[in-house]
Structures are given as structure tokens and as C-alpha cells.
Design a protein around this motif. Structure first.
Motif, PDB file in Angstrom:
ATOM      1  N   PRO A 231      40.186  46.260  40.805  1.00 48.90           N
ATOM      2  CA  PRO A 231      41.759  45.203  41.514  1.00 48.90           C
ATOM      3  C   PRO A 231      40.464  44.275  41.060  1.00 48.90           C
ATOM      4  CG  PRO A 231      40.263  45.895  43.428  1.00 48.90           C
ATOM      5  CD  PRO A 231      39.829  46.802  42.112  1.00 48.90           C
ATOM      6  N   VAL A 232      41.366  42.473  40.032  1.00 44.27           N
ATOM      7  CA  VAL A 232      40.986  41.769  39.700  1.00 44.27           C
ATOM      8  C   VAL A 232      41.747  40.510  40.148  1.00 44.27           C
ATOM      9  CG1 VAL A 232      39.994  40.612  36.969  1.00 44.27           C
ATOM     10  CG2 VAL A 232      40.254  42.809  37.720  1.00 44.27           C
ATOM     11  N   LEU A 233      41.356  39.378  40.739  1.00 43.49           N
ATOM     12  CA  LEU A 233      41.819  38.226  40.997  1.00 43.49           C
ATOM     13  C   LEU A 233      41.416  37.157  39.777  1.00 43.49           C
ATOM     14  CD1 LEU A 233      43.509  36.030  42.744  1.00 43.49           C
ATOM     15  CD2 LEU A 233      40.896  35.561  44.161  1.00 43.49           C
ATOM     16  N   ILE A 234      41.443  36.329  39.256  1.00 45.99           N
ATOM     17  CA  ILE A 234      41.759  35.297  38.112  1.00 45.99           C
ATOM     18  C   ILE A 234      42.452  33.853  39.199  1.00 45.99           C
ATOM     19  CG2 ILE A 234      42.191  34.942  35.916  1.00 45.99           C
ATOM     20  CD1 ILE A 234      43.465  37.306  35.837  1.00 45.99           C
ATOM     21  N   GLY A 235      41.210  33.105  39.281  1.00 48.46           N
ATOM     22  CA  GLY A 235      41.006  31.875  39.831  1.00 48.46           C
ATOM     23  C   GLY A 235      41.289  30.759  39.177  1.00 48.46           C
ATOM     24  N   GLN A 236      42.273  29.794  38.889  1.00 46.38           N
ATOM     25  CA  GLN A 236      42.121  29.056  37.562  1.00 46.38           C
ATOM     26  C   GLN A 236      42.290  27.416  38.448  1.00 46.38           C
ATOM     27  OE1 GLN A 236      39.754  28.838  35.079  1.00 46.38           O
ATOM     28  NE2 GLN A 236      40.512  25.996  35.351  1.00 46.38           N
ATOM     29  N   ARG A 255      44.779  42.173  31.772  1.00 39.29           N
ATOM     30  CA  ARG A 255      45.074  42.704  32.538  1.00 39.29           C
ATOM     31  C   ARG A 255      46.244  42.085  33.531  1.00 39.29           C
ATOM     32  NH1 ARG A 255      41.382  45.729  36.355  1.00 39.29           N
ATOM     33  NH2 ARG A 255      43.385  45.898  36.904  1.00 39.29           N
ATOM     34  N   PRO A 256      47.704  42.968  32.854  1.00 39.64           N
ATOM     35  CA  PRO A 256      48.995  42.523  33.548  1.00 39.64           C
ATOM     36  C   PRO A 256      49.177  42.778  35.425  1.00 39.64           C
ATOM     37  CG  PRO A 256      49.566  43.187  31.873  1.00 39.64           C
ATOM     38  CD  PRO A 256      47.706  43.518  31.778  1.00 39.64           C
ATOM     39  N   ASP A 257      48.176  43.406  36.114  1.00 42.97           N
ATOM     40  CA  ASP A 257      48.499  44.223  37.280  1.00 42.97           C
ATOM     41  C   ASP A 257      47.192  42.658  37.831  1.00 42.97           C
ATOM     42  OD1 ASP A 257      46.219  45.109  35.811  1.00 42.97           O
ATOM     43  OD2 ASP A 257      45.944  47.024  37.156  1.00 42.97           O
ATOM     44  N   ALA A 258      46.663  42.204  37.162  1.00 41.58           N
ATOM     45  CA  ALA A 258      45.923  41.247  38.010  1.00 41.58           C
ATOM     46  C   ALA A 258      46.219  40.355  38.863  1.00 41.58           C
ATOM     47  CB  ALA A 258      44.774  40.883  37.279  1.00 41.58           C
ATOM     48  N   THR A 259      45.982  39.824  40.075  1.00 44.89           N
ATOM     49  CA  THR A 259      46.397  38.780  40.215  1.00 44.89           C
ATOM     50  C   THR A 259      45.991  36.996  39.932  1.00 44.89           C
ATOM     51  OG1 THR A 259      46.633  40.206  42.421  1.00 44.89           O
ATOM     52  CG2 THR A 259      46.711  37.616  42.823  1.00 44.89           C
TER      53      THR A 259
END
Length: 306
Positions: A231-236, A255-259
Motif C-alpha cells: 500500500p502507498v500513500l502519496i501526500g503533496q 501506481r493507480p491504486d495508491a492514495t
């Protein structure tokens, strides 16, 4: 009967802070574990960004925002223990410094993986999360590629493009023929070959740093993320002066399934800041300024939801 100190300890509340040490050569690395007052529901390792940034997120280069300490404190309130650490050659880990000519990007990733194993073992959990900020996001991606026991990745203000692309953008305004020489040197390093490099840009192309550049330049954050199965969370943040939403979107595309979490009005240090450069940079020296609302909550919700 309780002693006075023991009695006072029973009255204390809040997270428990403990020094932690990771065995290493030529000297151990030093860090801090912050555990929740009650049940530990998960554990994470906070990986610092580039330069002489310490475990709290501060740097002698004018950064005193305590971003990582504030993040650790916020996560502890949500039941998440964290380990944050001084990188080799920095603060408490100064004795573990590596000569510049011997430094490789993979060493930082190996250190992060080692801290993840220690964090999991110390808290009795099967895995630890990696929370990488800025360059620490790329460190996390590389560490997760070869390490077991990683629960998932939280990438905060991380680049979405290879470093060579960014450096070429930064050198775009350099006059000719210097720009062409610099671009040619970068191409050589990306191909794994040392080079002379233009003398006028010796700070970038000095011989002692070229082995590190050769280990770093070929790394593509998006490609690394595309092959990571967890699992991946991308915060910006939208007012980040160093990394933009385009980088976050490049990672999310890989990673289209990342948040993907977009924080309006949040800068590189995860604090509320305007787009105006001077006012934005002013937040870099204010440890009393809290993290932007929603940052800790988003990270905690993601971790605890997996």
C-alpha cells in the motif's frame, strides 16, 4: 511502596520517548522512538530529506521547523509509534559518517531498512511503515524494493521524476557552452561512467561525489513505485516550493491504486504557507507553527486502515 519518582511517573501522561541505536560501521546510528501512551497500533520509521537534516527535521542550513518531531507527536496521539533517526554524519550519528567518495544512495536505503527491522522488533510487530519526506521518499522506495517487513509506504513531498531531469531543469538557464557540457557530464554519470565535468560546476561534478551521483541519478521514483506491491500513500502540498503536484501525480500514475492526498496551501515542510516565496520560507524557521490540519490525520487514517 512507590518512590516519589515512581509515583510521579504514574501521574505522567502522553507518549513515551526512548533513545534507540542501530548497530552500524564505523559507528552506531542514533534515533528516537516515540510510543503512544496506550496501545501501539502500528509503527513507522520517519526518513529525513536531503542535506544535513536531523531526526527532528531541522538543519543548520536555516531549517528549524521540527516537522518530523511534530509528525511523530501527532501520530503517537493516534496510536502509532515512530522511530526517527539522524542520518550518517548528522547530529547524533556524526561518528558514522562515510567519506564522500564512499557514499552510495543504497547505503541510505539499507539504513532505513535496518531501522524498520529494529522498529518492528522493538514493538513486537511483523512490519513497519516507511514514511519518507522529500528525498526520504526515494530512500523509502529503494529500501522497500529489497527489504522484507515493510508494511507500506507513505511518501510526503517526494519527487516523481529522476534527479537528472530535475537537475537539467535547474541548469536550463546556464549559458552555453557550459550548459551543453553539464548535460553531457550528466549523461555520462547516468550511464555509470565518471567524467571530468565542467570546472565552473565543480561543486556539482567534483570527483569525490561522482560515485554517489552514479548510484542516485538512474533511480526513477515512478518506476520504483510501479514495482512495489504494498500500500502507498502519496501526500503533496500545493504551495510546496521544492516539489510540485506534477511530481505527486507522476507517482500516482505509476501506481493507480495508491492514495493521493492533496493539501491545499501546504508547503514542503507540511505547514500552512502562502505561495509567496518569502512568507513561505519564513515558516522554515518556526518550530512553534503546527503541521497543517489534515496531514497527521491523513497519514494515521491510511496506516491504521491497512
Amino acid at each position: 511502596m512507590l518512590t516519589t519518582l515512581a509515583f510521579l511517573a504514574t501521574l505522567a501522561s502522553g507518549p513515551v520517548e526512548t533513545p534507540v541505536t542501530l548497530p552500524s560501521e564505523p559507528a552506531p546510528l542514533q534515533g528516537t522512538m516515540l510510543a503512544p501512551e496506550g496501545e501501539t497500533r502500528a509503527v513507522a520509521v520517519i526518513i529525513a530529506g536531503s542535506g544535513p537534516t536531523d531526526r527532528d527535521g531541522n538543519s543548520p542550513l536555516g531549517v528549524n521547523a521540527a516537522t518530523y518531531r511534530l509528525l511523530a507527536e501527532g501520530l503517537a496521539e493516534q496510536g502509532i509509534a515512530t522511530v526517527r533517526y539522524d542520518k550518517r554524519g548528522i547530529a547524533g550519528s556524526a561518528a558514522a559518517a562515510t567519506a564522500e567518495a564512499d557514499l552510495r544512495f543504497g547505503q541510505m536505503a539499507d539504513d532505513a531498512a535496518g531501522w524498520a527491522r529494529l522498529a518492528a522488533a522493538t514493538t513486537g510487530r511483523e512490519c513497519a511503515w516507511l514514511i519518507g519526506h522529500s528525498e526520504g521518499a526515494l530512500v523509502a522506495e529503494v529500501a522497500a524494493r529489497n527489504a522484507e517487513g515493510i508494511c507500506g509506504l507513505v511518501l510526503l513531498a517526494g519527487a516523481g521524476r529522476p534527479a537528472g531531469v530535475v537537475i537539467r531543469e535547474q541548469l536550463a538557464s546556464v549559458p552555453e557552452p557550459l550548459k551543453t557540457e553539464a548535460f553531457a557530464a550528466l549523461s555520462e554519470l547516468e550511464a555509470g561512467r565518471t567524467t571530468q565535468g565542467p570546472p565552473a560546476l565543480a561543486a556539482l561534478f567534483r570527483a569525490s561525489v561522482q560515485p554517489y551521483l552514479i548510484s542516485w541519478l538512474p533511480l526513477d521514483p515512478a518506476e520504483l513505485l510501479a514495482t512495489y506491491p504494498g500500500p502507498v500513500l502519496i501526500g503533496q502540498g500545493t504551495t510546496d516550493l521544492q516539489v510540485g503536484m506534477a511530481d505527486a501525480e507522476a507517482l500516482a500514475t505509476a501506481r493507480p491504486d495508491a492514495t493521493l492526498a492533496r493539501w491545499d496551501g501546504v508547503n514542503h515542510l507540511l505547514k500552512i504557507a502562502p505561495a509567496d516565496r518569502a512568507a513561505n520560507i519564513a515558516t522554515y524557521a518556526d518550530p512553534a507553527l503546527p503541521l497543517a490540519p489534515g496531514v497527521v490525520e491523513t497519514v494515521a487514517t491510511f496506516i491504521l486502515g491497512h
